[in-house]
Structures are given as structure tokens and as C-alpha cells.
Design a protein around this motif. Structure first.
Motif, PDB file in Angstrom:
ATOM      1  N   LYS A  70      10.929   5.426   6.133  1.00 26.16           N
ATOM      2  CA  LYS A  70      11.477   6.542   5.344  1.00 26.16           C
ATOM      3  C   LYS A  70      10.536   6.938   4.208  1.00 26.16           C
ATOM      4  N   ASP A  71       9.819   5.958   3.644  1.00 29.45           N
ATOM      5  CA  ASP A  71       8.862   6.266   2.571  1.00 29.45           C
ATOM      6  C   ASP A  71       7.697   7.101   3.101  1.00 29.45           C
ATOM      7  N   TRP A  72       7.254   6.772   4.312  1.00 36.36           N
ATOM      8  CA  TRP A  72       6.173   7.528   4.961  1.00 36.36           C
ATOM      9  C   TRP A  72       6.627   8.968   5.199  1.00 36.36           C
ATOM     10  N   VAL A  73       7.817   9.123   5.724  1.00 37.44           N
ATOM     11  CA  VAL A  73       8.364  10.461   6.003  1.00 37.44           C
ATOM     12  C   VAL A  73       8.502  11.252   4.701  1.00 37.44           C
ATOM     13  N   ALA A  74       9.043  10.610   3.653  1.00 35.89           N
ATOM     14  CA  ALA A  74       9.230  11.274   2.355  1.00 35.89           C
ATOM     15  C   ALA A  74       7.905  11.722   1.747  1.00 35.89           C
TER      16      ALA A  74
ATOM     17  N   ALA B 120      -8.163   1.796   9.859  1.00 34.51           N
ATOM     18  CA  ALA B 120      -6.873   1.107   9.856  1.00 34.51           C
ATOM     19  C   ALA B 120      -6.039   1.474  11.078  1.00 34.51           C
ATOM     20  N   ILE B 121      -5.077   0.600  11.355  1.00 35.07           N
ATOM     21  CA  ILE B 121      -4.105   0.813  12.421  1.00 35.07           C
ATOM     22  C   ILE B 121      -2.717   0.651  11.805  1.00 35.07           C
TER      23      ILE B 121
ATOM     24  N   ILE C 236       0.858  -1.183   0.000  1.00 36.03           N
ATOM     25  CA  ILE C 236       0.000   0.000   0.000  1.00 36.03           C
ATOM     26  C   ILE C 236       0.896   1.235   0.000  1.00 36.03           C
ATOM     27  N   SER C 237       0.511   2.262  -0.724  1.00 40.32           N
ATOM     28  CA  SER C 237       1.303   3.488  -0.774  1.00 40.32           C
ATOM     29  C   SER C 237       1.063   4.319   0.491  1.00 40.32           C
ATOM     30  N   PRO C 238       2.006   5.197   0.824  1.00 44.77           N
ATOM     31  CA  PRO C 238       1.768   6.087   1.960  1.00 44.77           C
ATOM     32  C   PRO C 238       0.483   6.901   1.795  1.00 44.77           C
ATOM     33  N   GLN C 239       0.181   7.334   0.575  1.00 45.41           N
ATOM     34  CA  GLN C 239      -1.021   8.131   0.345  1.00 45.41           C
ATOM     35  C   GLN C 239      -2.292   7.317   0.629  1.00 45.41           C
ATOM     36  N   GLU C 240      -2.309   6.054   0.180  1.00 41.75           N
ATOM     37  CA  GLU C 240      -3.456   5.185   0.469  1.00 41.75           C
ATOM     38  C   GLU C 240      -3.569   4.948   1.967  1.00 41.75           C
ATOM     39  N   ALA C 241      -2.434   4.744   2.626  1.00 41.94           N
ATOM     40  CA  ALA C 241      -2.425   4.511   4.065  1.00 41.94           C
ATOM     41  C   ALA C 241      -2.943   5.727   4.816  1.00 41.94           C
ATOM     42  N   MET C 242      -2.553   6.922   4.375  1.00 41.68           N
ATOM     43  CA  MET C 242      -3.028   8.143   5.028  1.00 41.68           C
ATOM     44  C   MET C 242      -4.549   8.219   4.987  1.00 41.68           C
ATOM     45  N   LYS C 243      -5.141   7.860   3.851  1.00 40.75           N
ATOM     46  CA  LYS C 243      -6.605   7.877   3.724  1.00 40.75           C
ATOM     47  C   LYS C 243      -7.255   6.875   4.667  1.00 40.75           C
ATOM     48  N   LEU C 244      -6.713   5.660   4.728  1.00 41.16           N
ATOM     49  CA  LEU C 244      -7.269   4.641   5.618  1.00 41.16           C
ATOM     50  C   LEU C 244      -7.144   5.043   7.085  1.00 41.16           C
ATOM     51  N   LEU C 245      -5.988   5.584   7.456  1.00 38.13           N
ATOM     52  CA  LEU C 245      -5.790   6.016   8.837  1.00 38.13           C
ATOM     53  C   LEU C 245      -6.737   7.155   9.191  1.00 38.13           C
TER      54      LEU C 245
ATOM     55  N   GLY D  71      -5.011 -14.859  12.417  1.00 45.10           N
ATOM     56  CA  GLY D  71      -6.419 -14.524  12.239  1.00 45.10           C
ATOM     57  C   GLY D  71      -6.761 -13.132  11.774  1.00 45.10           C
ATOM     58  N   TYR D  72      -5.796 -12.342  11.339  1.00 44.49           N
ATOM     59  CA  TYR D  72      -6.067 -10.996  10.834  1.00 44.49           C
ATOM     60  C   TYR D  72      -6.383 -11.090   9.344  1.00 44.49           C
ATOM     61  N   ALA D  73      -7.538 -10.602   8.960  1.00 45.59           N
ATOM     62  CA  ALA D  73      -8.026 -10.781   7.585  1.00 45.59           C
ATOM     63  C   ALA D  73      -7.486  -9.740   6.612  1.00 45.59           C
ATOM     64  N   ASP D  74      -7.302  -8.502   7.059  1.00 44.30           N
ATOM     65  CA  ASP D  74      -6.923  -7.414   6.156  1.00 44.30           C
ATOM     66  C   ASP D  74      -5.596  -6.811   6.603  1.00 44.30           C
ATOM     67  N   VAL D  75      -4.526  -7.288   5.987  1.00 48.95           N
ATOM     68  CA  VAL D  75      -3.173  -6.857   6.334  1.00 48.95           C
ATOM     69  C   VAL D  75      -2.534  -6.272   5.090  1.00 48.95           C
ATOM     70  N   ARG D  76      -1.913  -5.106   5.229  1.00 48.67           N
ATOM     71  CA  ARG D  76      -1.248  -4.440   4.104  1.00 48.67           C
ATOM     72  C   ARG D  76       0.180  -4.103   4.503  1.00 48.67           C
TER      73      ARG D  76
END
Length: 130
Positions: free
Chosen positions: A119-123, A38-39, A24-33, A108-113
Motif C-alpha cells: 500500500k505504501d508503494w501504491v500511495a 535491484a529486484i 527503504i522508502s518507495p522513492q529510494e526503491a524506485m531509483k534502485l529499480l 547468502g544475500y548480502a544486500d537486502v532492504r
């Protein structure tokens, strides 16, 4: 009964981890968070997190103690790691996150990314906390 072949090499472990958690890209992760669905889970060692910080709000569950954090019967269990949430794994480069993905799926975790490296998150301008 068909039994899966044993994993015998690091390459096989990495393949299993990639199969367990799409990247998952940082941008996609930001939206989910931001949506609250998401956690972020930092699987680096505590000393690494202390040196660089972590994604704001992330739970630290080092790969070396991951099974303890995921097992409700363990005294180190982290109840914040809810199975109802999308789990966004990251580490320094993405390799430990890839390996940790298999553990999450097996427990048992169904949705893992796989978010990859910190460093990619920071960038990408993601928020961090020290």
C-alpha cells in the motif's frame, strides 16, 4: 566459539529481521529499480497478489515457500533471485518482509532492504501490474 543466543520470540525475530534489512522508502526503491541494480520481491501469498497486483516486474516468492525459491537445489528455485542484486522485500504491511529478510541474509544475500507494505508503494505512485 561464541554462539548467538537462540531466537525464541516473535519480537526477537522481528529485531533480527530489522537488523538484516534496513528500511527503504518507495522513492529510494524506485531509483534502485530504475537503475537495474535491484529486484523487488513480493513475499505475500499468491492469492493476495492476484487480488491486488504487485510492483511492476516484481518476483513473487511467498514467505511460506521462500527457502524453496532461494535454494538452487530445489525444484521451486527462482534463478531470477540473483545474489548480485539488491533485494527489495515487501508484503502487505512490512511485517512478513521483515521476517523474510533474515532468511535472505542467512541464505547468502548480502544486500537486502525492507520496502515495507504494498500500500505504501501504491500511495507513492509506484507502478503496479496485475
Amino acid at each position: 566459539t561464541v554462539t548467538a543466543p537462540a531466537i525464541e520470540t516473535l519480537d526477537q525475530m522481528m529485531t533480527a529481521g530489522r537488523d538484516a534489512a534496513p528500511v527503504i522508502s518507495p522513492q529510494e526503491a524506485m531509483k534502485l529499480l530504475a537503475s537495474g541494480t535491484a529486484i523487488a520481491v513480493d513475499v505475500r501469498e499468491a492469492s493476495e497478489v492476484a487480488d491486488s497486483g504487485k510492483i511492476a516486474g516484481a518476483i513473487v516468492a511467498s514467505r511460506s515457500h521462500l527457502e524453496f525459491a532461494l535454494d538452487p537445489a530445489s525444484p521451486r528455485y527462482s534463478p531470477a533471485l540473483r545474489k548480485s542484486k539488491t533485494i527489495l522485500l515487501y508484503c502487505a504491511s512490512g511485517k512478513r518482509a521483515t521476517l523474510a529478510a533474515t532468511t535472505f541474509r542467512e541464505m547468502g544475500y548480502a544486500d537486502v532492504r525492507n520496502l515495507g507494505g504494498f500500500k505504501d508503494w501504491v500511495a507513492a505512485g509506484g507502478s503496479i501490474e496485475k
